[in-house]
Write a protein that holds these residues in place. Sequence first.
Motif, PDB file in Angstrom:
ATOM      1  N   ARG A  69      -5.365 -30.112 -62.217  1.00 39.49           N
ATOM      2  CA  ARG A  69      -6.508 -30.954 -62.596  1.00 39.49           C
ATOM      3  C   ARG A  69      -7.710 -30.080 -62.916  1.00 39.49           C
ATOM      4  N   LEU A  70      -7.877 -29.050 -62.126  1.00 40.14           N
ATOM      5  CA  LEU A  70      -8.855 -27.982 -62.362  1.00 40.14           C
ATOM      6  C   LEU A  70      -8.120 -26.664 -62.188  1.00 40.14           C
ATOM      7  N   LYS A  71      -8.656 -25.607 -62.749  1.00 43.71           N
ATOM      8  CA  LYS A  71      -8.067 -24.282 -62.545  1.00 43.71           C
ATOM      9  C   LYS A  71      -8.382 -23.847 -61.111  1.00 43.71           C
ATOM     10  N   LEU A  72      -7.396 -23.246 -60.451  1.00 45.89           N
ATOM     11  CA  LEU A  72      -7.553 -22.735 -59.091  1.00 45.89           C
ATOM     12  C   LEU A  72      -7.485 -21.217 -59.132  1.00 45.89           C
ATOM     13  N   TYR A  73      -8.500 -20.587 -58.553  1.00 46.07           N
ATOM     14  CA  TYR A  73      -8.515 -19.136 -58.380  1.00 46.07           C
ATOM     15  C   TYR A  73      -8.330 -18.877 -56.889  1.00 46.07           C
ATOM     16  N   HIS A  74      -7.214 -18.284 -56.535  1.00 44.50           N
ATOM     17  CA  HIS A  74      -6.870 -18.037 -55.135  1.00 44.50           C
ATOM     18  C   HIS A  74      -7.027 -16.548 -54.846  1.00 44.50           C
ATOM     19  N   PHE A  75      -8.055 -16.221 -54.086  1.00 43.20           N
ATOM     20  CA  PHE A  75      -8.360 -14.838 -53.734  1.00 43.20           C
ATOM     21  C   PHE A  75      -7.853 -14.524 -52.328  1.00 43.20           C
ATOM     22  N   ASP A  76      -7.392 -13.306 -52.137  1.00 43.29           N
ATOM     23  CA  ASP A  76      -7.105 -12.762 -50.819  1.00 43.29           C
ATOM     24  C   ASP A  76      -7.766 -11.392 -50.775  1.00 43.29           C
ATOM     25  N   VAL A  77      -8.828 -11.288 -50.005  1.00 43.05           N
ATOM     26  CA  VAL A  77      -9.601 -10.037 -49.988  1.00 43.05           C
ATOM     27  C   VAL A  77      -9.353  -9.214 -48.725  1.00 43.05           C
ATOM     28  N   TYR A  78      -8.227  -9.486 -48.060  1.00 50.42           N
ATOM     29  CA  TYR A  78      -7.895  -8.779 -46.827  1.00 50.42           C
ATOM     30  C   TYR A  78      -7.879  -7.263 -47.016  1.00 50.42           C
ATOM     31  N   ARG A  79      -7.361  -6.792 -48.122  1.00 52.96           N
ATOM     32  CA  ARG A  79      -7.213  -5.349 -48.358  1.00 52.96           C
ATOM     33  C   ARG A  79      -8.366  -4.733 -49.144  1.00 52.96           C
ATOM     34  N   VAL A  80      -9.395  -5.509 -49.399  1.00 57.05           N
ATOM     35  CA  VAL A  80     -10.535  -4.985 -50.156  1.00 57.05           C
ATOM     36  C   VAL A  80     -11.372  -4.100 -49.230  1.00 57.05           C
ATOM     37  N   ASN A  81     -11.591  -2.877 -49.660  1.00 53.78           N
ATOM     38  CA  ASN A  81     -12.351  -1.928 -48.855  1.00 53.78           C
ATOM     39  C   ASN A  81     -13.795  -1.782 -49.318  1.00 53.78           C
ATOM     40  N   ASP A  82     -14.049  -2.205 -50.537  1.00 54.57           N
ATOM     41  CA  ASP A  82     -15.362  -1.988 -51.127  1.00 54.57           C
ATOM     42  C   ASP A  82     -15.669  -3.162 -52.054  1.00 54.57           C
ATOM     43  N   PRO A  83     -16.850  -3.766 -51.925  1.00 56.56           N
ATOM     44  CA  PRO A  83     -17.208  -4.884 -52.807  1.00 56.56           C
ATOM     45  C   PRO A  83     -17.094  -4.566 -54.294  1.00 56.56           C
ATOM     46  N   ASP A  84     -17.200  -3.289 -54.661  1.00 57.45           N
ATOM     47  CA  ASP A  84     -17.054  -2.914 -56.068  1.00 57.45           C
ATOM     48  C   ASP A  84     -15.662  -3.268 -56.609  1.00 57.45           C
ATOM     49  N   GLU A  85     -14.649  -3.267 -55.721  1.00 55.92           N
ATOM     50  CA  GLU A  85     -13.299  -3.663 -56.136  1.00 55.92           C
ATOM     51  C   GLU A  85     -13.291  -5.109 -56.622  1.00 55.92           C
ATOM     52  N   ILE A  86     -14.051  -5.945 -55.950  1.00 55.36           N
ATOM     53  CA  ILE A  86     -14.133  -7.360 -56.316  1.00 55.36           C
ATOM     54  C   ILE A  86     -14.886  -7.515 -57.637  1.00 55.36           C
ATOM     55  N   TYR A  87     -15.977  -6.799 -57.764  1.00 53.57           N
ATOM     56  CA  TYR A  87     -16.741  -6.859 -59.019  1.00 53.57           C
ATOM     57  C   TYR A  87     -15.899  -6.387 -60.203  1.00 53.57           C
ATOM     58  N   ALA A  88     -15.039  -5.412 -59.975  1.00 56.48           N
ATOM     59  CA  ALA A  88     -14.222  -4.844 -61.054  1.00 56.48           C
ATOM     60  C   ALA A  88     -13.261  -5.866 -61.666  1.00 56.48           C
ATOM     61  N   ILE A  89     -12.867  -6.866 -60.883  1.00 58.98           N
ATOM     62  CA  ILE A  89     -11.950  -7.881 -61.424  1.00 58.98           C
ATOM     63  C   ILE A  89     -12.708  -9.061 -62.035  1.00 58.98           C
ATOM     64  N   GLY A  90     -14.039  -8.999 -62.035  1.00 63.81           N
ATOM     65  CA  GLY A  90     -14.829 -10.081 -62.614  1.00 63.81           C
ATOM     66  C   GLY A  90     -15.061 -11.230 -61.654  1.00 63.81           C
ATOM     67  N   PHE A  91     -15.241 -10.921 -60.387  1.00 61.86           N
ATOM     68  CA  PHE A  91     -15.405 -11.934 -59.340  1.00 61.86           C
ATOM     69  C   PHE A  91     -16.437 -12.994 -59.721  1.00 61.86           C
ATOM     70  N   ASP A  92     -17.607 -12.578 -60.189  1.00 60.38           N
ATOM     71  CA  ASP A  92     -18.655 -13.535 -60.550  1.00 60.38           C
ATOM     72  C   ASP A  92     -18.194 -14.495 -61.638  1.00 60.38           C
ATOM     73  N   GLU A  93     -17.435 -13.986 -62.588  1.00 60.79           N
ATOM     74  CA  GLU A  93     -16.946 -14.845 -63.666  1.00 60.79           C
ATOM     75  C   GLU A  93     -16.007 -15.918 -63.130  1.00 60.79           C
ATOM     76  N   TYR A  94     -15.231 -15.589 -62.118  1.00 59.89           N
ATOM     77  CA  TYR A  94     -14.343 -16.583 -61.497  1.00 59.89           C
ATOM     78  C   TYR A  94     -15.153 -17.619 -60.725  1.00 59.89           C
ATOM     79  N   ILE A  95     -15.976 -17.145 -59.787  1.00 57.87           N
ATOM     80  CA  ILE A  95     -16.611 -18.099 -58.872  1.00 57.87           C
ATOM     81  C   ILE A  95     -17.720 -18.921 -59.521  1.00 57.87           C
TER      82      ILE A  95
END
Length: 152
Positions: A69-95
């Motif tokens: 019905r809507l697009k679902l973005y399912h994140f698992d950030v358990y293994r993220v060591n640095d917020p830059d890793e999240i930014y690199a995948i375009g986190f803001d564009e998703y959320i």
Amino acid sequence: MEFIVDSVEETTKLGIMLGRLVMPGDIICLIGDLGTGKTHITKGIAKGLSIDDHITSPTFTIVNEYMGRLKLYHFDVYRVNDPDEIYAIGFDEYIFSDGVSVIEWSNYIEELIPDEHISVSLEKLPELGENFRRINIVAKGKRYDYIKEISL
């Protein structure tokens, strides 16, 4: 809101109810130890969004995308060591899109989470039995007032 559940089915049902209510751009943050049911809540949210795909935790890919019905973005950030890793995948564009973002282990990236979101914390209750969980759902921001309609 606080719920005490004693099965995977009840945990999933709670997710389904939430998934039926969510709106474009909603952000759901899941917090809890390993094995508390974060992925089961997500599976329920997906069902509530009419997504038939097999939902798995994106532990190594950080994000999985599903269409319903809507697009679902399912994140698992358990293994993220640095917020830059999240930014690199375009986190803001998703959320900040028209999809629904579900973020497992969101407490690991608190500084990146918008003030307005739904917080879902899951906790094992071994004193009640192996499958018992306390699930707290908290709306953070006026846009999420609709979650008061959830009940088991």
